[in-house]
Design a protein around this motif. Structure first.
Motif, mmCIF file in Angstrom:
data_model
loop_
_atom_site.group_PDB
_atom_site.id
_atom_site.type_symbol
_atom_site.label_atom_id
_atom_site.label_comp_id
_atom_site.label_asym_id
_atom_site.label_seq_id
_atom_site.Cartn_x
_atom_site.Cartn_y
_atom_site.Cartn_z
ATOM 1 N N PHE A 159 34.982 41.524 49.496
ATOM 2 C CA PHE A 159 34.899 40.749 48.261
ATOM 3 C C PHE A 159 35.573 41.489 47.105
ATOM 4 C CE2 PHE A 159 32.802 39.072 44.454
ATOM 5 C CZ PHE A 159 32.919 37.708 44.679
ATOM 6 N N GLY A 160 36.259 40.718 46.272
ATOM 7 C CA GLY A 160 36.927 41.308 45.112
ATOM 8 C C GLY A 160 35.971 41.449 43.942
ATOM 9 N N HIS A 161 36.161 40.687 42.891
ATOM 10 C CA HIS A 161 35.250 40.716 41.755
ATOM 11 C C HIS A 161 35.338 39.396 41.003
ATOM 12 C CE1 HIS A 161 39.114 41.937 40.008
ATOM 13 N NE2 HIS A 161 38.666 41.448 38.870
ATOM 14 N N LEU A 162 34.284 39.103 40.271
ATOM 15 C CA LEU A 162 34.222 37.887 39.471
ATOM 16 C C LEU A 162 34.745 38.185 38.068
ATOM 17 C CD1 LEU A 162 30.678 36.564 40.460
ATOM 18 C CD2 LEU A 162 32.887 35.850 41.390
ATOM 19 N N GLU A 163 35.508 37.250 37.545
ATOM 20 C CA GLU A 163 36.019 37.376 36.184
ATOM 21 C C GLU A 163 35.428 36.286 35.307
ATOM 22 O OE1 GLU A 163 40.201 37.624 35.747
ATOM 23 O OE2 GLU A 163 40.453 39.201 37.251
ATOM 24 N N ASP A 231 37.141 20.269 33.476
ATOM 25 C CA ASP A 231 37.704 20.387 32.132
ATOM 26 C C ASP A 231 39.168 20.792 32.243
ATOM 27 O OD1 ASP A 231 37.952 23.520 31.204
ATOM 28 O OD2 ASP A 231 36.408 23.242 32.733
ATOM 29 N N ARG A 232 39.820 20.982 31.137
ATOM 30 C CA ARG A 232 41.263 21.215 31.124
ATOM 31 C C ARG A 232 41.676 22.618 31.571
ATOM 32 N NH1 ARG A 232 43.154 19.744 25.363
ATOM 33 N NH2 ARG A 232 45.105 20.615 26.183
ATOM 34 N N THR A 233 40.722 23.494 31.816
ATOM 35 C CA THR A 233 41.075 24.812 32.367
ATOM 36 C C THR A 233 41.203 24.774 33.887
ATOM 37 O OG1 THR A 233 38.794 25.590 32.660
ATOM 38 C CG2 THR A 233 39.811 25.955 30.490
ATOM 39 N N ASN A 234 40.712 23.713 34.528
ATOM 40 C CA ASN A 234 40.717 23.637 35.992
ATOM 41 C C ASN A 234 42.136 23.711 36.532
ATOM 42 O OD1 ASN A 234 38.028 21.152 36.152
ATOM 43 N ND2 ASN A 234 37.940 23.345 35.800
ATOM 44 N N GLY A 235 42.310 24.540 37.571
ATOM 45 C CA GLY A 235 43.615 24.698 38.180
ATOM 46 C C GLY A 235 44.514 25.656 37.433
ATOM 47 N N CYS A 268 33.036 26.531 47.496
ATOM 48 C CA CYS A 268 34.387 26.319 48.035
ATOM 49 C C CYS A 268 35.421 27.238 47.398
ATOM 50 C CB CYS A 268 34.805 24.865 47.843
ATOM 51 S SG CYS A 268 33.797 23.718 48.798
ATOM 52 N N ALA A 269 35.099 27.861 46.286
ATOM 53 C CA ALA A 269 36.025 28.812 45.677
ATOM 54 C C ALA A 269 36.111 30.095 46.487
ATOM 55 C CB ALA A 269 35.580 29.138 44.247
ATOM 56 N N THR A 295 38.709 31.539 37.740
ATOM 57 C CA THR A 295 39.148 31.403 39.124
ATOM 58 C C THR A 295 38.949 32.715 39.871
ATOM 59 O OG1 THR A 295 40.814 29.795 38.485
ATOM 60 C CG2 THR A 295 41.101 30.852 40.619
ATOM 61 N N TYR A 296 38.456 32.610 41.117
ATOM 62 C CA TYR A 296 38.305 33.800 41.960
ATOM 63 C C TYR A 296 39.609 34.061 42.688
ATOM 64 C CZ TYR A 296 36.834 36.783 45.841
ATOM 65 O OH TYR A 296 36.739 37.794 46.762
ATOM 66 N N ALA A 297 40.128 35.273 42.538
ATOM 67 C CA ALA A 297 41.357 35.675 43.236
ATOM 68 C C ALA A 297 40.973 36.525 44.434
ATOM 69 C CB ALA A 297 42.260 36.468 42.293
ATOM 70 N N LYS A 298 41.267 36.038 45.643
ATOM 71 C CA LYS A 298 40.924 36.789 46.838
ATOM 72 C C LYS A 298 41.744 38.064 46.940
ATOM 73 C CE LYS A 298 39.580 32.799 49.671
ATOM 74 N NZ LYS A 298 39.810 32.072 50.936
ATOM 75 N N PRO A 299 41.112 39.196 47.276
ATOM 76 C CA PRO A 299 41.888 40.424 47.486
ATOM 77 C C PRO A 299 42.770 40.300 48.712
ATOM 78 C CG PRO A 299 39.590 40.737 48.162
ATOM 79 C CD PRO A 299 39.672 39.398 47.485
ATOM 80 N N ARG A 300 43.797 41.097 48.779
ATOM 81 C CA ARG A 300 44.747 41.007 49.884
ATOM 82 C C ARG A 300 44.083 41.230 51.231
ATOM 83 N NH1 ARG A 300 50.216 44.203 47.821
ATOM 84 N NH2 ARG A 300 50.690 42.791 46.064
#
Length: 305
Positions: A159-163, A231-235, A268-269, A295-300
């Motif tokens: 797991f990476g980290h939450l922002e 909301d408008r930040t989605n995606g 699902c994220a 948004t959660y960015a998966k680590p490599r």
């Protein structure tokens, strides 16, 4: 530092007057940090959403399951041959393979047992690999699926980290609760395209940026509420399929605290094996909600095949 310098130059009376506001700010920040820590703890629990490694729909009346190549449903983890899952009418049964160490509800499985789904009062959970693996049954509309979790899931172990956006008290909004009729429901689609009528106790209404907003709340009357919104930040900076907010039931004045600082990503994220509900059309806001979880960015190490 600037705040500290200004406070130092004020009189004792001014310091006393400012102290309560500083205390409220510190309390808000502290509570928000505790919520984030609890959020991460639940997400990374051995049976949390990051442990999900499989979702297998039961398309036939009987399936042999296991991680081996000869299994009709091949699982990502677990014994090569785990057992047989059968559907008979509205009942699902599980029969273990001989010699496989499995438990259900803490007891060894010796023979055929009812396999109760997540809409039962006490769903069946089959454990393996010394309790690290968990197999359960979910019921979605007319369909059943096996849900597989494992403590060694890559999404959990790597797991990476939450922002988050910086916590902002202005996004902690006191909204009016507008109750609906006791039995009202609202159709909510999920990512599998299944539409389910869910309890819709009421709506919350509030003002922000000079406009009035309204969100339909999921839940039964007299119980905590959940808001699923877009909301408008989605995606862009937040998860594309929307976010969730949990809220307490209305107070005696009909008010509900809607804290967008605690907006969080659906399962699902983090895993492709969840069946997340999507925001209903009524809850798609033409507003930038720059608060809560990004948004959660998966680590490599997790994203690599």
């Amino acid at each position: 530092m600037l705040v500290a310098v200004l406070l130092a130059g004020c009189s004792g009376a001014d310091e006393a007057a400012k102290a309560p506001a500083a205390k409220v700010d510190a309390s808000f920040a502290h509570d928000n940090e505790l919520w984030r820590e609890q959020r991460l703890t639940e997400l990374l629990a051995a049976d949390g959403w990051t442990s999900l490694v499989g979702l297998h729909w039961l398309e036939l009346k009987a399936h042999y399951i296991g991680s081996g190549s000869t299994s009709g449903i091949r699982m990502a983890m677990g014994p090569p041959r785990m057992g047989l899952v059968q559907r008979e009418g509205g009942q699902v049964w599980f029969t273990p393979e001989p010699g496989v160490a499995l438990q259900a509800d803490g007891q060894p499985i010796k023979g055929r047992i009812p396999f109760l789904s997540d809409d039962a009062e006490v769903p069946t959970v089959i454990t393996f690999d010394d309790g690290k693996g968990m197999l359960s049954l979910i019921h979605r509309g007319p369909r059943y699926a096996l849900r597989l979790k494992h403590a060694d899931a890559p999404a959990r172990t790597h797991f990476g980290h939450l922002e988050y956006w910086p916590a902002d008290p202005s996004w902690r909004i006191h909204a009016r609760f507008v109750p609906h009729d006791a039995n009202k429901t609202i159709p909510v689609a999920d990512i599998t395209c299944l539409v389910t009528d869910l309890p819709n106790a009421g709506a919350v209404e509030f003002e922000r940026d000079g406009r009035s907003w309204r969100l339909e709340a999921l839940g039964e009357p007299g119980r905590p509420l959940q808001l699923i919104f877009a909301d408008r930040t989605n995606g862009r900076s937040s998860y594309s399929a929307g976010r969730f907010i949990d809220a307490d039931m209305p107070d005696d004045k009909g008010m509900v605290v809607v804290d967008f600082n605690r907006a969080y990503n659906p399962p699902c994220a983090f895993t492709p094996f969840a069946t997340c509900p999507l925001p209903p059309p009524e809850n798609r806001m033409d507003m930038l909600v720059e608060a809560g979880e990004k948004t959660y960015a998966k680590p490599r190490t997790e994203a690599a095949p």
